[in-house]
Design a protein around this motif. Structure first.
Motif, mmCIF file in Angstrom:
data_model
loop_
_atom_site.group_PDB
_atom_site.id
_atom_site.type_symbol
_atom_site.label_atom_id
_atom_site.label_comp_id
_atom_site.label_asym_id
_atom_site.label_seq_id
_atom_site.Cartn_x
_atom_site.Cartn_y
_atom_site.Cartn_z
ATOM 1 N N ASP A 21 28.923 48.974 18.916
ATOM 2 C CA ASP A 21 30.215 48.867 18.243
ATOM 3 C C ASP A 21 30.815 47.480 18.445
ATOM 4 O OD1 ASP A 21 30.633 51.769 17.410
ATOM 5 O OD2 ASP A 21 30.237 51.971 19.549
ATOM 6 N N ILE A 22 30.559 46.904 19.623
ATOM 7 C CA ILE A 22 31.026 45.560 19.973
ATOM 8 C C ILE A 22 29.819 44.761 20.451
ATOM 9 C CG2 ILE A 22 32.425 44.215 21.595
ATOM 10 C CD1 ILE A 22 34.421 46.510 21.619
ATOM 11 N N VAL A 23 29.720 43.522 20.019
ATOM 12 C CA VAL A 23 28.627 42.637 20.420
ATOM 13 C C VAL A 23 29.237 41.404 21.094
ATOM 14 C CG1 VAL A 23 26.598 41.339 19.673
ATOM 15 C CG2 VAL A 23 27.270 43.423 18.439
ATOM 16 N N VAL A 24 28.792 41.119 22.298
ATOM 17 C CA VAL A 24 29.276 39.962 23.053
ATOM 18 C C VAL A 24 28.093 39.029 23.275
ATOM 19 C CG1 VAL A 24 30.377 39.152 25.176
ATOM 20 C CG2 VAL A 24 31.024 41.383 24.195
ATOM 21 N N ILE A 25 28.197 37.799 22.780
ATOM 22 C CA ILE A 25 27.080 36.849 22.813
ATOM 23 C C ILE A 25 27.487 35.598 23.572
ATOM 24 C CG2 ILE A 25 25.495 35.439 21.448
ATOM 25 C CD1 ILE A 25 25.934 37.385 19.126
ATOM 26 N N GLY A 26 26.737 35.262 24.603
ATOM 27 C CA GLY A 26 26.925 33.994 25.303
ATOM 28 C C GLY A 26 26.066 32.929 24.651
ATOM 29 N N ALA A 27 26.718 31.862 24.169
ATOM 30 C CA ALA A 27 26.002 30.863 23.364
ATOM 31 C C ALA A 27 26.420 29.451 23.766
ATOM 32 C CB ALA A 27 26.277 31.090 21.877
ATOM 33 N N PRO A 28 25.774 28.863 24.766
ATOM 34 C CA PRO A 28 26.043 27.467 25.080
ATOM 35 C C PRO A 28 25.449 26.538 24.021
ATOM 36 C CG PRO A 28 24.230 28.250 26.408
ATOM 37 C CD PRO A 28 24.746 29.441 25.649
ATOM 38 N N MET A 29 25.993 25.341 23.922
ATOM 39 C CA MET A 29 25.405 24.336 23.038
ATOM 40 C C MET A 29 24.336 23.559 23.796
ATOM 41 S SD MET A 29 27.091 20.973 21.164
ATOM 42 C CE MET A 29 27.774 21.748 19.704
ATOM 43 N N TYR A 30 23.126 23.552 23.252
ATOM 44 C CA TYR A 30 22.036 22.737 23.770
ATOM 45 C C TYR A 30 21.602 21.789 22.658
ATOM 46 C CZ TYR A 30 21.473 26.051 27.672
ATOM 47 O OH TYR A 30 21.662 26.845 28.783
ATOM 48 N N ASN A 31 21.769 20.499 22.888
ATOM 49 C CA ASN A 31 21.344 19.499 21.902
ATOM 50 C C ASN A 31 21.869 19.816 20.509
ATOM 51 O OD1 ASN A 31 19.892 17.936 23.788
ATOM 52 N ND2 ASN A 31 18.189 19.374 23.675
ATOM 53 N N PHE A 32 23.173 20.101 20.454
ATOM 54 C CA PHE A 32 23.927 20.318 19.211
ATOM 55 C C PHE A 32 23.680 21.685 18.567
ATOM 56 C CE2 PHE A 32 22.748 15.727 19.316
ATOM 57 C CZ PHE A 32 23.944 15.276 19.841
#
Length: 202
Positions: free
Chosen positions: A87-98
């Motif tokens: 029902d809920i999606v939590v995504i950890g998304a760091p920036m790597y090389n843009f």
């Protein structure tokens, strides 16, 4: 409220800003939705293989002759099942090389499946994963938002919004901590992101 899908993709382990932020987001959502089931996917600790010619052969009808490939295909299928069930999606998304980590790109490659998560109709592509709330914990060393001269180099948040929107996930909130490599700005950026999380409502 039945299920929260918690996805991490940072390779920094305990030093990761996005892992700390996703944990805070999930805790906040648990407080807002008591009893929700948490499904955790650490895409670094348990990464699927990148798509290969062997995968594509199976997708075209070839038999699965390699047990490792079979297990990996099962993992990819589980990614998609978990996404549909959440029902809920939590995504950890760091920036790597843009852009995003290759582990997270691998997850997207497994959930963006024609005929399952999207289809082509008379009016073009149509996303089939709908009715879900998505939170993205975004972290980057520089400043890329607003009128920043680096804004054109953001292929992290912009890519995620496009890819998720393509499969029908359009209700997306970004919790952003940027400037983390800029000394004193890092503490303020993290504090600002945590304040955003604290202010989230059901």
């Amino acid at each position: 409220m039945n299920s929260i899908l918690h996805i991490d993709s940072s390779i920094l382990g305990g030093y990761s800003a996005t892992r700390a932020l996703t944990a805070d987001i999930v805790a906040k959502q648990q407080a807002l939705h008591p009893g929700a089931r948490i499904v955790r996917r650490d895409l670094v600790a348990d990464a699927a293989l990148h798509l290969s010619d062997a995968h594509m052969a199976v997708f075209q009808g070839a038999p699965v002759s390699d047990p490792h490939l079979g297990q990996d295909l099962a993992t990819g299928g589980a990614y998609l099942d978990e996404l549909f069930a959440a029902d809920i999606v939590v995504i950890g998304a760091p920036m790597y090389n843009f852009s995003i980590p290759s582990q997270l790109k691998g997850w997207i490659d497994r959930v963006a499946v024609a005929g399952r998560s999207f289809k082509y109709g008379p009016n073009g592509p149509e996303g089939l994963v709908t009715g879900k709330k998505v939170f993205i914990a975004s972290a980057r060393g520089g400043v890329y938002s607003g009128q920043s001269p680096l804004a054109a180099l953001d292929h992290q948040e912009s890519y995620l919004l496009a890819a998720l929107g393509f499969i029908g996930l359009t209700d997306v909130t970004i919790i952003r901590a940027e400037g983390l490599a800029l000394g004193d700005e890092a503490k303020a950026a993290l504090a600002g992101a945590k304040a955003q999380i604290d202010a989230l409502a059901a």
